[in-house]
Scaffold this motif. Structure first.
Motif, short mmCIF file in Angstrom:
data_model
loop_
_atom_site.label_atom_id
_atom_site.label_comp_id
_atom_site.label_asym_id
_atom_site.label_seq_id
_atom_site.Cartn_x
_atom_site.Cartn_y
_atom_site.Cartn_z
N GLY A 4 17.71 6.65 5.78
CA GLY A 4 17.75 6.45 4.34
C GLY A 4 16.65 7.23 3.64
N VAL A 5 16.61 7.08 2.33
CA VAL A 5 15.59 7.75 1.54
C VAL A 5 14.33 6.90 1.54
CG1 VAL A 5 15.03 8.64 -0.75
CG2 VAL A 5 17.38 8.75 0.08
N LYS A 6 13.24 7.48 1.96
CA LYS A 6 11.98 6.76 2.01
C LYS A 6 11.36 6.66 0.62
CE LYS A 6 10.80 8.01 6.76
NZ LYS A 6 9.76 8.61 7.64
N ARG A 7 10.86 5.48 0.33
CA ARG A 7 10.22 5.26 -0.96
C ARG A 7 8.84 5.91 -0.97
NH1 ARG A 7 10.29 -0.90 -2.56
NH2 ARG A 7 9.39 0.05 -4.43
N LYS A 8 8.52 6.51 -2.08
CA LYS A 8 7.23 7.16 -2.23
C LYS A 8 6.41 6.38 -3.26
CE LYS A 8 8.94 11.79 -1.13
NZ LYS A 8 9.07 13.20 -1.61
N PHE A 9 5.23 5.99 -2.86
CA PHE A 9 4.35 5.23 -3.73
C PHE A 9 3.20 6.13 -4.19
CE2 PHE A 9 6.34 2.22 -0.86
CZ PHE A 9 6.80 1.23 -1.74
N ASP A 10 2.86 5.97 -5.46
CA ASP A 10 1.74 6.72 -6.01
C ASP A 10 0.42 6.18 -5.47
OD1 ASP A 10 3.51 8.20 -7.47
OD2 ASP A 10 3.39 6.91 -9.24
N PRO A 11 -0.58 7.01 -5.35
CA PRO A 11 -1.88 6.51 -4.88
C PRO A 11 -2.47 5.50 -5.86
CG PRO A 11 -2.05 8.78 -5.67
CD PRO A 11 -0.61 8.45 -5.62
N THR A 12 -3.23 4.56 -5.30
CA THR A 12 -3.83 3.51 -6.14
C THR A 12 -4.93 4.05 -7.05
OG1 THR A 12 -5.31 2.99 -4.31
CG2 THR A 12 -3.28 1.71 -4.49
N GLU A 13 -5.60 5.08 -6.60
CA GLU A 13 -6.69 5.67 -7.40
C GLU A 13 -6.24 7.01 -7.95
OE1 GLU A 13 -10.17 5.90 -5.07
OE2 GLU A 13 -10.35 3.73 -4.77
N LYS A 14 -6.36 7.16 -9.27
CA LYS A 14 -5.98 8.39 -9.94
C LYS A 14 -7.09 8.82 -10.88
CE LYS A 14 -0.93 8.02 -10.09
NZ LYS A 14 0.24 7.97 -11.01
N SER A 15 -6.99 10.07 -11.27
CA SER A 15 -7.93 10.55 -12.28
C SER A 15 -7.48 10.07 -13.66
CB SER A 15 -8.00 12.08 -12.24
OG SER A 15 -6.73 12.63 -12.54
N VAL A 16 -8.39 10.14 -14.61
CA VAL A 16 -8.09 9.67 -15.96
C VAL A 16 -6.98 10.52 -16.59
CG1 VAL A 16 -9.07 9.28 -18.25
CG2 VAL A 16 -10.46 8.86 -16.22
N ALA A 17 -6.99 11.81 -16.32
CA ALA A 17 -5.97 12.69 -16.90
C ALA A 17 -4.59 12.35 -16.34
CB ALA A 17 -6.32 14.14 -16.61
N ASP A 18 -4.52 12.06 -15.03
CA ASP A 18 -3.22 11.73 -14.43
C ASP A 18 -2.70 10.40 -14.96
OD1 ASP A 18 -3.36 14.04 -13.01
OD2 ASP A 18 -4.09 13.10 -11.16
N ALA A 66 0.77 9.86 -17.02
CA ALA A 66 1.79 8.92 -16.58
C ALA A 66 2.12 7.90 -17.67
CB ALA A 66 1.33 8.21 -15.31
N SER A 67 1.10 7.46 -18.42
CA SER A 67 1.33 6.49 -19.50
C SER A 67 2.15 7.11 -20.61
CB SER A 67 -0.01 5.98 -20.03
OG SER A 67 -0.76 5.37 -19.02
N VAL A 68 1.83 8.34 -20.97
CA VAL A 68 2.60 9.03 -22.02
C VAL A 68 4.04 9.22 -21.59
CG1 VAL A 68 2.83 11.20 -23.27
CG2 VAL A 68 0.58 10.16 -23.01
N ALA A 69 4.27 9.58 -20.31
CA ALA A 69 5.63 9.75 -19.82
C ALA A 69 6.41 8.44 -19.85
CB ALA A 69 5.59 10.31 -18.39
N LEU A 70 5.74 7.34 -19.51
CA LEU A 70 6.40 6.03 -19.53
C LEU A 70 6.76 5.63 -20.96
CD1 LEU A 70 7.31 3.49 -18.06
CD2 LEU A 70 4.97 2.61 -18.26
#
Length: 304
Positions: free
Chosen positions: A224-238, A242-246
């Motif tokens: 099957g397709v494996k789920r990909k999780f985002d890292p728990t720690e991100k930079s402020v820009a990332d 992500a918030s703007v995209a949401l």
């Protein structure tokens, strides 16, 4: 024989040597002299090599020559020795669907020229590819628009979409021809893949998507397709990105669900009101009665 410096240049043996000047090779079909072989092996091999070389040089000097800055060059004839192939003969290519149809109907294949004549440029241009004739409508500066075309009709876009559709159709037909060729070349492997595909489809056809079904012995696990999780720690820009995209996605979803009220959607149900007022006869009957009443009123006024 090597010790004799005045050895004859003519090689005489019971069976003549087979000289192939094209390959510069000599084959000695005579049996090995066991006595000289056992007595002095080195001298025996040198004697065989001398005879073969002498026969090859004699055949080369009998060939026609051509002059060159480096001296005369012998013109070698075509080889006569049949060498085996390094690889097996290629298998006959299976016919495509169109080739089989053309062979059954007797249609002759006519190869189209890569160049076509352009009346405007007065020169030969490519039929396909760069500056091809098939892109003429997409690249010309003025195009005729049909009378029944819509207001937003774009002839360039229509021609481009049609060309891309033809490319996609050809790619699909090519993939089908390749799959058909593989199936005809190895029907057992094709049948195996078909059974595996059918089995994988039936696994997920139950209500539990095959989760609680009994597995067969030796049955492979479906990938099957494996789920990909985002890292728990991100930079402020990332995180900001992500918030703007949401937020933009939520806004677009809200616009899709938001619907402007139509003209017929009002507080008053017009159809129901007409049905009640006409006592179920409909709006047409009410209109006829209103027209008849006006005519009667007009006639009475005239008599007065």
């Amino acid at each position: 024989m090597l010790q004799n410096s005045n050895a004859s240049v003519t090689v005489e043996k019971e069976t003549p040597l087979e000289v192939d000047s094209g390959f510069l090779s000599v084959t000695d079909p005579n049996p090995i002299d066991e006595e000289s072989y056992n007595e002095n092996l080195e001298q025996h091999l040198q004697s065989l090599a001398r005879d073969g070389t002498q026969a090859l040089l004699a055949s080369l000097f009998s060939l026609p020559t051509s002059s060159s800055p480096d001296g005369p060059l012998a013109q070698l004839p075509p080889p006569t020795t049949q060498l085996p192939r390094a690889k097996p003969l290629p298998k006959p290519k299976p016919q495509t669907k169109w080739e089989a149809f053309a062979a059954a109907k007797g249609i002759q294949h006519k190869k189209r020229d890569k160049k076509v004549w352009d009346e405007e440029r007065q020169e030969w241009v490519n039929r396909w590819g760069r500056d091809g004739k098939n892109k003429q409508i997409e690249e010309q500066w003025i195009t005729e628009v049909p009378l029944n075309a819509d207001a937003d009709y774009d002839p360039r876009k229509v021609a481009s979409d049609a060309r891309k559709a033809r490319i996609a159709k050809n790619a699909k037909q090519h993939a089908q021809n390749v799959a058909r060729a593989i199936a005809s070349a190895n029907p057992r492997e094709a049948r195996k893949q078909e059974i595996e595909k059918t089995l994988a489809t039936t696994r997920i056809s139950t209500a539990s998507m095959g989760r609680f079904d009994k597995k067969l012995e030796g049955e492979k696990k479906i990938r099957g397709v494996k789920r990909k999780f985002d890292p728990t720690e991100k930079s402020v820009a990332d995180e900001a990105k992500a918030s703007v995209a949401l937020l933009s996605k939520m806004e677009s979803d809200a616009r899709k669900t938001r619907r402007e009220p139509q003209a017929e959607e009002s507080v008053l149900n017009t159809r129901k009101a007409i049905r009640v007022a006409s006592k179920g006869r409909g709006g047409l009957a009410m209109a006829k009665e209103a027209t008849a009443g006006k005519r009667r009123g007009g006639k009475r006024g005239g008599k007065r």
